[in-house]
Design a protein around this motif. Sequence first.
Motif, PDB file in Angstrom:
ATOM      1  N   VAL A 191      -3.955   9.196  16.839  1.00  0.00           N
ATOM      2  CA  VAL A 191      -3.694   7.657  17.151  1.00  0.00           C
ATOM      3  C   VAL A 191      -2.571   7.172  16.198  1.00  0.00           C
ATOM      4  N   PRO A 192      -2.119   5.816  16.403  1.00  0.00           N
ATOM      5  CA  PRO A 192      -0.769   5.500  15.484  1.00  0.00           C
ATOM      6  C   PRO A 192      -1.224   5.182  14.147  1.00  0.00           C
ATOM      7  N   MET A 193      -0.473   5.486  13.141  1.00  0.00           N
ATOM      8  CA  MET A 193      -0.304   5.149  11.789  1.00  0.00           C
ATOM      9  C   MET A 193       0.125   3.745  11.513  1.00  0.00           C
ATOM     10  N   SER A 194      -0.396   3.159  10.463  1.00  0.00           N
ATOM     11  CA  SER A 194       0.286   1.968   9.979  1.00  0.00           C
ATOM     12  C   SER A 194       1.526   2.405   9.147  1.00  0.00           C
ATOM     13  N   TYR A 195       2.758   2.162   9.617  1.00  0.00           N
ATOM     14  CA  TYR A 195       4.010   2.692   9.066  1.00  0.00           C
ATOM     15  C   TYR A 195       4.950   1.285   9.004  1.00  0.00           C
ATOM     16  N   ALA A 208      -2.525  -3.144  12.681  1.00  0.00           N
ATOM     17  CA  ALA A 208      -2.436  -1.730  12.613  1.00  0.00           C
ATOM     18  C   ALA A 208      -3.681  -1.014  13.056  1.00  0.00           C
ATOM     19  N   ALA A 209      -4.744  -1.127  12.328  1.00  0.00           N
ATOM     20  CA  ALA A 209      -6.177  -0.472  12.603  1.00  0.00           C
ATOM     21  C   ALA A 209      -6.764  -0.909  13.816  1.00  0.00           C
ATOM     22  N   ALA A 210      -6.645  -2.092  14.370  1.00  0.00           N
ATOM     23  CA  ALA A 210      -7.082  -2.666  15.415  1.00  0.00           C
ATOM     24  C   ALA A 210      -6.494  -1.981  16.695  1.00  0.00           C
ATOM     25  N   GLY A 245      -4.938  -3.420   4.006  1.00  0.00           N
ATOM     26  CA  GLY A 245      -5.861  -3.833   4.965  1.00  0.00           C
ATOM     27  C   GLY A 245      -6.094  -2.359   5.995  1.00  0.00           C
ATOM     28  N   PHE A 246      -5.376  -1.747   6.377  1.00  0.00           N
ATOM     29  CA  PHE A 246      -5.470  -0.720   7.199  1.00  0.00           C
ATOM     30  C   PHE A 246      -6.300   0.001   6.853  1.00  0.00           C
ATOM     31  N   ALA A 249      -9.978  -1.290   6.819  1.00  0.00           N
ATOM     32  CA  ALA A 249     -10.500  -1.648   8.060  1.00  0.00           C
ATOM     33  C   ALA A 249     -10.964  -0.428   9.055  1.00  0.00           C
ATOM     34  N   LEU A 250     -10.501   0.718   8.567  1.00  0.00           N
ATOM     35  CA  LEU A 250     -10.829   1.948   9.107  1.00  0.00           C
ATOM     36  C   LEU A 250     -12.234   2.445   8.424  1.00  0.00           C
ATOM     37  N   ALA A 251     -12.289   2.145   7.233  1.00  0.00           N
ATOM     38  CA  ALA A 251     -13.269   2.600   6.694  1.00  0.00           C
ATOM     39  C   ALA A 251     -14.370   1.837   7.238  1.00  0.00           C
TER      40      ALA A 251
END
Length: 452
Positions: A191-195, A208-210, A245-246, A249-251
């Motif tokens: 899936v896409p990373m936050s970059y 980005a997490a959403a 925040g990325f 949010a994943l955790a």
Amino acid sequence: MTDLLPGPVAVAQERRLVTEVPGPRSRELAARRAAAVTSAVGSVLPVYVERAAGSVVVDVDGNSFIDLGSGIAVTSVGHAAPEVVAAVSAQAAAFTHTCFMVGPYEGYVAVAEELDRLTPGNHEKRSALFTSGAEAVENAVKVARVATGRSAVVVFDHAYHGRTNLTMALTAKNMPYKNGFGPFAGEVYRVPMSYPFRDEPGMTGEQAAARALALVESQIGADNVAAVLIEPIQGEGGFVVPAPGFLPALADWCRRSGAVFVADEVQTGFCRTGAWFASEHEGVVPDLVATAKGIAGGMPLAGLTGRAELMDAVHTGGLGGTYGGNPVACAAAIASIRTMREMDLAGAARGIEATMLPRLRALQERSGVVGDVRGRGAMLAVELVRPGTNEPDAALTNAISKACHAEGVITLTAGTFGNVLRFLPPLVIGQDLLTEALDVLDAAFDAHAPAR
Ligand SMILES: Cc1ncc(COP(=O)(O)O)c(C=O)c1O
């Protein structure tokens, strides 16, 4: 006066070129290599190493290089750190191998105790030791699958997790890591990373997490996810630091969904980013943490540490390996960790950031080819682009890196597009040496990308 670091042969902490690079002895070795070593294995430097200490690598022709790579984030305590050399020598003289699965020994237990103590979170933990980072990551997947009874593993764009079959599947980049080596292991979803540099401007970490988690929920199903595996700062992918925040949010999503949150801290761990582990910068507590590289001052060792109930979910005998937690490597790890603690190398990494970031930002101001400056602690990078665009410029990145090598500074490149110059100096590097290396970098930029 230059520092002389002890070792079997004292190594002056200086940059000094006494022949062309590569010199005649390195060229001779290159010819022998071409006839004996497969061309499938590459090397960054054109010179052959004779010795190294602290932050200086000396080649077989007597040229001394300032090391801004640390053997890819390994020799954080410095090359041939005296404490590590002493511990390795003493352990090698006592015994070199019994196999922990046959005859256990204290060093393994002591490293596990350190890992349980140092990794984020105060919960009850257990560790297992291995030999390479890829192995630690593979074992994280094994543990997560057994503990959850699920199979899907979520990974990210630009990720790098190793070169074994499963970790190739987990790794994003095709060339050179995957091309032609498939078929790969299944049940791996990217899936896409936050970059931040390449995402839409202003995209937050939560957004980005959403974006990533919406794909996970629609394409895999939350109930099927065994693990979400991420490097808190991507290494080979180009030192991509996700937007704040990325990671939290994943955790959080993992906690709600019953998935295991795995931090691959193989490159970021052990003080590299200015904390023991990069997850700490955002207060993230992973369920499992994979470690290697900087853990043992150059000896091959890796660890997997995590919640006791996850690690102990695996049947006895389910994890291991002949060399995992080799006693000499464990002795090196105990000495390295002690050195990091006593010398406050996390603080030293923050000091390196304080010296380097302003210099890299000045380069960005001046040159027009630096699209982004990023990283944390002593894990810093510049992403090179064609002026006025964000189009990657891999050729320029390579040219600048090679120019640094020719002038006696070891630099590395990275990035999905091959356009990132990354810096991973030993955390013990002296201020003078670091400043001199940055001067060489400046000159390489001036020669290849004249100031605008
Ligand atoms: C984040 C990360 N994970 C895993 C690995 C694989 O480690 P090893 O090369 O020790 O197998 C690396 C190596 O560069 C890495 O940077």
